[in-house]
Design an enzyme around this catalytic site. Structure first.
Site, mmCIF file in Angstrom:
data_model
loop_
_atom_site.group_PDB
_atom_site.id
_atom_site.type_symbol
_atom_site.label_atom_id
_atom_site.label_comp_id
_atom_site.label_asym_id
_atom_site.label_seq_id
_atom_site.Cartn_x
_atom_site.Cartn_y
_atom_site.Cartn_z
ATOM 1 N N LYS A 137 0.837 -1.210 0.000
ATOM 2 C CA LYS A 137 0.000 0.000 0.000
ATOM 3 C C LYS A 137 0.870 1.259 0.000
ATOM 4 O O LYS A 137 0.603 2.211 -0.750
ATOM 5 C CB LYS A 137 -0.945 -0.019 1.204
ATOM 6 C CG LYS A 137 -2.101 -1.010 1.029
ATOM 7 C CD LYS A 137 -2.811 -1.358 2.339
ATOM 8 C CE LYS A 137 -3.809 -2.505 2.094
ATOM 9 N NZ LYS A 137 -4.408 -3.029 3.335
ATOM 10 N N GLN B 290 -4.653 -2.019 9.733
ATOM 11 C CA GLN B 290 -4.520 -3.315 9.074
ATOM 12 C C GLN B 290 -5.145 -4.423 9.928
ATOM 13 O O GLN B 290 -4.902 -4.520 11.114
ATOM 14 C CB GLN B 290 -3.038 -3.612 8.809
ATOM 15 C CG GLN B 290 -2.792 -4.882 8.019
ATOM 16 C CD GLN B 290 -3.316 -4.800 6.581
ATOM 17 O OE1 GLN B 290 -3.151 -3.795 5.896
ATOM 18 N NE2 GLN B 290 -3.984 -5.859 6.132
ATOM 19 N N ASP C 53 -11.491 2.202 4.194
ATOM 20 C CA ASP C 53 -11.828 0.771 4.129
ATOM 21 C C ASP C 53 -13.344 0.563 4.018
ATOM 22 O O ASP C 53 -13.798 -0.533 3.657
ATOM 23 C CB ASP C 53 -11.326 0.051 5.393
ATOM 24 C CG ASP C 53 -10.063 -0.760 5.149
ATOM 25 O OD1 ASP C 53 -9.709 -0.982 3.972
ATOM 26 O OD2 ASP C 53 -9.438 -1.177 6.147
#
Lengths: 293, 293
Positions: free
Chosen positions: A60, A104, A127
């Site tokens: 990322k 994460q 997200d």
């Protein structure tokens, strides 16, 4: 141009190529934002030393660098407390250089992940897991963030011109991250599919799969879906990414999807995976645009 | 006791009788709360003079009175502005005598209904339409409020001992009020059904319906579902409630459901309708319990 019906033999929906196109467009949009004094910024928080998570977080950050985004990698020890992690999230919420925040998954077991997600400013929740964005997905409110993997699946279908309206879509898996949001997207007024959600408790899964014009496997079981579960001409999207022992490989394993079908329409790796990260970049751009206004 | 398969001929799922049982239990629970100094309180806000809405609001107030709940009916003129309505909602949010707040739908056209719903304290949102409660439904978080009609359908199935796990459930309709929440409930770990959501854009709706073990019609089209769309032995829940012209009636109309099947398992009227109001009373009790703690 939408096709009347999926063609036979199945084409490859090339996630790698489409992701590259999306990333190229994102790079151009980031440049346009730079000209307005805005640099899209993504913060990725990693708690603990899970090797797979470290790979994802690294990729990322690398993609951000390639696109001209600002990125901040925050690596915290596995011993980090809930309150310490909440403080980090609150600091990022208040930081004007950061438009997108991602913690994460999975965090260590002592962390209440749902509470962490609720603490993220929903305007920075790239997200799409914050309750406010989940509700916007149900309510078909486009101002919310759509979870990256389901968004990537929809874009794969749309860009290949697959006609979803009235088609029978079958999703195997009812997770919060893929199955449920994808079902909501496919039944929405954007896609208009007839949507079936099947799962571990479904009876006669092969028969359910065989009625699919569009079959999406998101169950995390290597090669569970067999060739004879698939209607000829069906579009198959394989979201699964499983490690299977393979002594012929240097690493000792190979990656495989949930589908054993040889002509699966999205390859694993190289199908949905690259789309997921491309969608994360798009969501970060959306956040930068919305917060920069 | 769950049955292995629905029996044939279809039994009547008697919503009226089940609703009476639920209301009786709610009356007893309200009495127990009284003993702790809490009187469950429901505020119903009606904007404008829609006759059907007036009937619904009246029946909610009457049920509250029968159960020993406090109820407040707030009737506002159709000319009420968005800001005035928001002020009323905020006042109810702050009022300790009120545990549940319901703004009768539909409001006049100049009102932004979504903004009104977002203004309701989610802990008092007994309709279950606030984004926070919508997200809790998706996330299977039982602390939220479930919309009353879908909750009533699940209770009808559960209390009749219908085995939903692994069964094929087909829902016709994808509304925010019935179709989508019911789909999420039926695919949840509580019910474990294989769920298909069909709608106006679905191809070959009769064939889709014929595969249902549990068929739920929530589409609002009088008698659209025909007898030959129904698999023998299937459980059919008719959520529709439609007015059809009928010159033989004094009123000039009769009420009919979405299903023309003669042995439909929930009659209209007298099936899902009474369950909806019973679930509203249960949600108000839940709010009183949670706020009174």
């Amino acid at each position: 141009m939408p096709l009347a019906a999926p063609m036979n033999p199945p084409r490859i929906l090339d996630g790698k190529a489409l992701a590259a196109t999306v990333l190229e467009a994102s790079r151009a949009e980031a440049a346009a934002l730079h000209a307005r004094g805005i640099t899209p910024g993504l913060a990725v928080v990693l708690v603990g030393e899970d090797p797979a998570s470290q790979v994802y977080v690294g990729s990322k950050a690398r993609t951000c660098a390639e696109l001209g985004f600002y990125s901040r990698k925050i690596e915290l020890p596995a011993s980090t407390t809930q309150d310490e992690l909440l403080d980090v999230v609150r600091g990022l919420n208040a930081d004007p250089a950061i438009h997108g925040i991602l913690v994460q998954s999975p965090p260590p077991k002592h962390i209440d992940e749902a509470a962490i997600i609720r603490a993220i400013d929903p305007r920075k929740d790239v997200d799409g897991f914050h309750p406010e964005n989940v509700a916007k997905l149900v309510l078909e409110d486009p101002s919310g963030f759509v979870p990256c993997t389901p968004a990537g699946c929809i874009m794969l279908l749309d860009s290949a011109g697959i006609a979803t309206a009235g088609a029978e879509a079958v999703i195997i898996g009812r997770s919060m991250i893929v199955g449920k949001p994808l079902a909501l997207l496919l039944m929405s007024k954007h896609s208009n599919a007839t949507v079936t959600v099947a799962h571990s408790r479904s009876r006669d899964l092969p028969a359910i799969c065989r009625r699919a014009d569009i079959l999406i496997a998101a169950v995390g079981r290597p090669e569970m879906v067999r060739a004879d579960w698939i209607k000829p001409g069906a579009v198959v999207i394989d979201v699964g990414i499983n490690r299977v022992a393979d002594p012929t490989k240097k690493s000792g394993y190979r990656l495989t999807g949930d589908v054993a079908y040889q002509e699966v329409i999205t390859p694993v790796p190289g199908g949905v995976g690259p789309m997921t990260i491309a969608m994360l970049m798009r969501n970060t751009l959306q956040a930068a645009r919305q917060l920069g206004e």
